[in-house]
Design a protein around this motif. Sequence first.
Motif, PDB file in Angstrom:
ATOM      1  N   THR A 103       0.833  -1.202   0.000  1.00 42.25           N
ATOM      2  CA  THR A 103       0.000   0.000   0.000  1.00 42.25           C
ATOM      3  C   THR A 103       0.868   1.253   0.000  1.00 42.25           C
ATOM      4  O   THR A 103       0.608   2.203  -0.737  1.00 42.25           O
ATOM      5  CB  THR A 103      -0.927   0.004   1.235  1.00 42.25           C
ATOM      6  N   ASN A 104       1.912   1.247   0.819  1.00 45.62           N
ATOM      7  CA  ASN A 104       2.799   2.413   0.867  1.00 45.62           C
ATOM      8  C   ASN A 104       3.455   2.665  -0.490  1.00 45.62           C
ATOM      9  O   ASN A 104       3.552   3.810  -0.938  1.00 45.62           O
ATOM     10  CB  ASN A 104       3.881   2.222   1.937  1.00 45.62           C
ATOM     11  N   LEU A 105       3.878   1.573  -1.132  1.00 45.94           N
ATOM     12  CA  LEU A 105       4.497   1.728  -2.451  1.00 45.94           C
ATOM     13  C   LEU A 105       3.489   2.225  -3.476  1.00 45.94           C
ATOM     14  O   LEU A 105       3.799   3.065  -4.326  1.00 45.94           O
ATOM     15  CB  LEU A 105       5.085   0.387  -2.907  1.00 45.94           C
ATOM     16  N   ALA A 106       2.271   1.711  -3.398  1.00 39.71           N
ATOM     17  CA  ALA A 106       1.226   2.129  -4.342  1.00 39.71           C
ATOM     18  C   ALA A 106       0.904   3.613  -4.155  1.00 39.71           C
ATOM     19  O   ALA A 106       0.718   4.348  -5.133  1.00 39.71           O
ATOM     20  CB  ALA A 106      -0.029   1.283  -4.146  1.00 39.71           C
ATOM     21  N   ILE A 107       0.885   4.065  -2.914  1.00 42.01           N
ATOM     22  CA  ILE A 107       0.621   5.487  -2.650  1.00 42.01           C
ATOM     23  C   ILE A 107       1.760   6.349  -3.195  1.00 42.01           C
ATOM     24  O   ILE A 107       1.516   7.396  -3.799  1.00 42.01           O
ATOM     25  CB  ILE A 107       0.394   5.727  -1.137  1.00 42.01           C
ATOM     26  N   ASP A 108       2.998   5.889  -3.017  1.00 47.54           N
ATOM     27  CA  ASP A 108       4.136   6.626  -3.597  1.00 47.54           C
ATOM     28  C   ASP A 108       3.984   6.728  -5.109  1.00 47.54           C
ATOM     29  O   ASP A 108       4.273   7.762  -5.710  1.00 47.54           O
ATOM     30  CB  ASP A 108       5.457   5.910  -3.276  1.00 47.54           C
ATOM     31  N   HIS A 109       3.534   5.623  -5.714  1.00 48.61           N
ATOM     32  CA  HIS A 109       3.345   5.614  -7.169  1.00 48.61           C
ATOM     33  C   HIS A 109       2.259   6.627  -7.567  1.00 48.61           C
ATOM     34  O   HIS A 109       2.433   7.384  -8.522  1.00 48.61           O
ATOM     35  CB  HIS A 109       2.956   4.206  -7.623  1.00 48.61           C
ATOM     36  N   LEU A 110       1.160   6.650  -6.833  1.00 50.05           N
ATOM     37  CA  LEU A 110       0.076   7.594  -7.138  1.00 50.05           C
ATOM     38  C   LEU A 110       0.568   9.037  -6.998  1.00 50.05           C
ATOM     39  O   LEU A 110       0.187   9.907  -7.773  1.00 50.05           O
ATOM     40  CB  LEU A 110      -1.108   7.379  -6.188  1.00 50.05           C
ATOM     41  N   ARG A 111       1.414   9.240  -6.011  1.00 47.71           N
ATOM     42  CA  ARG A 111       1.944  10.576  -5.768  1.00 47.71           C
ATOM     43  C   ARG A 111       2.741  11.048  -6.998  1.00 47.71           C
ATOM     44  O   ARG A 111       2.632  12.189  -7.417  1.00 47.71           O
ATOM     45  CB  ARG A 111       2.857  10.510  -4.536  1.00 47.71           C
ATOM     46  N   CYS A 112       3.527  10.142  -7.569  1.00 47.82           N
ATOM     47  CA  CYS A 112       4.332  10.501  -8.750  1.00 47.82           C
ATOM     48  C   CYS A 112       3.442  10.730  -9.964  1.00 47.82           C
ATOM     49  O   CYS A 112       3.734  11.556 -10.810  1.00 47.82           O
ATOM     50  CB  CYS A 112       5.320   9.387  -9.082  1.00 47.82           C
ATOM     51  N   ILE A 123     -14.092  11.791 -14.933  1.00 45.40           N
ATOM     52  CA  ILE A 123     -14.192  11.313 -13.542  1.00 45.40           C
ATOM     53  C   ILE A 123     -12.821  10.843 -13.064  1.00 45.40           C
ATOM     54  O   ILE A 123     -12.372  11.165 -11.968  1.00 45.40           O
ATOM     55  CB  ILE A 123     -15.228  10.165 -13.431  1.00 45.40           C
ATOM     56  N   GLN A 124     -12.154  10.097 -13.935  1.00 51.56           N
ATOM     57  CA  GLN A 124     -10.828   9.567 -13.553  1.00 51.56           C
ATOM     58  C   GLN A 124      -9.830  10.701 -13.335  1.00 51.56           C
ATOM     59  O   GLN A 124      -9.046  10.674 -12.394  1.00 51.56           O
ATOM     60  CB  GLN A 124     -10.322   8.610 -14.644  1.00 51.56           C
ATOM     61  N   ARG A 125      -9.889  11.703 -14.214  1.00 49.24           N
ATOM     62  CA  ARG A 125      -8.957  12.830 -14.067  1.00 49.24           C
ATOM     63  C   ARG A 125      -9.217  13.581 -12.762  1.00 49.24           C
ATOM     64  O   ARG A 125      -8.289  13.945 -12.049  1.00 49.24           O
ATOM     65  CB  ARG A 125      -9.056  13.765 -15.263  1.00 49.24           C
ATOM     66  N   ALA A 126     -10.490  13.794 -12.481  1.00 46.55           N
ATOM     67  CA  ALA A 126     -10.846  14.503 -11.239  1.00 46.55           C
ATOM     68  C   ALA A 126     -10.342  13.704 -10.035  1.00 46.55           C
ATOM     69  O   ALA A 126      -9.795  14.264  -9.081  1.00 46.55           O
ATOM     70  CB  ALA A 126     -12.351  14.692 -11.162  1.00 46.55           C
ATOM     71  N   PHE A 127     -10.505  12.394 -10.122  1.00 48.16           N
ATOM     72  CA  PHE A 127     -10.095  11.528  -9.013  1.00 48.16           C
ATOM     73  C   PHE A 127      -8.581  11.548  -8.838  1.00 48.16           C
ATOM     74  O   PHE A 127      -8.073  11.589  -7.715  1.00 48.16           O
ATOM     75  CB  PHE A 127     -10.583  10.107  -9.291  1.00 48.16           C
ATOM     76  N   ARG A 128      -7.860  11.546  -9.964  1.00 45.90           N
ATOM     77  CA  ARG A 128      -6.388  11.510  -9.904  1.00 45.90           C
ATOM     78  C   ARG A 128      -5.810  12.804  -9.354  1.00 45.90           C
ATOM     79  O   ARG A 128      -4.622  12.870  -9.054  1.00 45.90           O
ATOM     80  CB  ARG A 128      -5.800  11.235 -11.290  1.00 45.90           C
ATOM     81  N   ARG A 129      -6.628  13.818  -9.267  1.00 42.46           N
ATOM     82  CA  ARG A 129      -6.118  15.072  -8.710  1.00 42.46           C
ATOM     83  C   ARG A 129      -6.183  15.089  -7.185  1.00 42.46           C
ATOM     84  O   ARG A 129      -5.668  16.003  -6.556  1.00 42.46           O
ATOM     85  CB  ARG A 129      -6.900  16.240  -9.295  1.00 42.46           C
ATOM     86  N   LEU A 130      -6.824  14.102  -6.619  1.00 40.10           N
ATOM     87  CA  LEU A 130      -6.837  14.004  -5.147  1.00 40.10           C
ATOM     88  C   LEU A 130      -5.430  13.696  -4.646  1.00 40.10           C
ATOM     89  O   LEU A 130      -4.663  13.026  -5.339  1.00 40.10           O
ATOM     90  CB  LEU A 130      -7.728  12.845  -4.700  1.00 40.10           C
TER      91      LEU A 130
END
Lengths: 172, 78
Positions: A73-82, A111-118
Amino acid sequence: MDLLERFAKGDDAAFEALFRQFEREVYGWILRIVRDPAAAEDLTVETFWRIYKARARFDPQAPFGAWARRIATNLAIDHLRCRRSEQELPEQLGAPGAPNPALQREAREQIQRAFRRLPAKLQAAATLAFIEEKSYDEISDALGVSIGAVRLRMFRAVRILRKEFNRMGLKP
Amino acid sequence: MTKLENHDDVRAILKKGFPRIRAADEEPRRDLWPAMLRKLDAHALRQRVPWYDWALLGALAGTLAFFPTSILLFMYHL
């Protein structure tokens, strides 16, 4: 000797056995968060690499799956951050339920773009809760935070998303 | 889960944007063990070669880069 004990003592065969046993579970969990199969594969390998490096600190009495899931999960969050997109969204959008498939696809992308901005942490919590319908217990375990913190993240994610969806004219 | 009921509007929109992952998609498309092995092997190599050998190699590469004529001298001594 138990498989987990052998792994903690540095037995490579035990590590391979654990890899084979948990690879699918870790991959599936990461995929749910990042929603990109290629990235999920790379992150799965990275997760097991971190597990391998930290094997001496692993307590063989603790559940391996939960530990692996937290690292993943931590790695996935780092990936989302990038990956977090900085794109601006258009002001208005056709209703996602419209019969035109092109409009539907466009709505989905918006919707996906809006979500990815979180923020990445909110994305992970919201994906698991809203899309994958995981329980708060499971999410708090994977994120390594309290249930109260998960609730707070959900609240913040919903507040941002609701505002964004309203701005785009999206209705459920 | 008490708060979730209040988030139904957001949940409904998100579900339109992101289909749920199906059980069939949970399988990696390739065997990941070879990639894992490559990482382990690279790590083992780094462990095998002591840091001062890498430092020596770096110093040698730097010298050859800054003084290319020393390559001939170096090759003569090999």
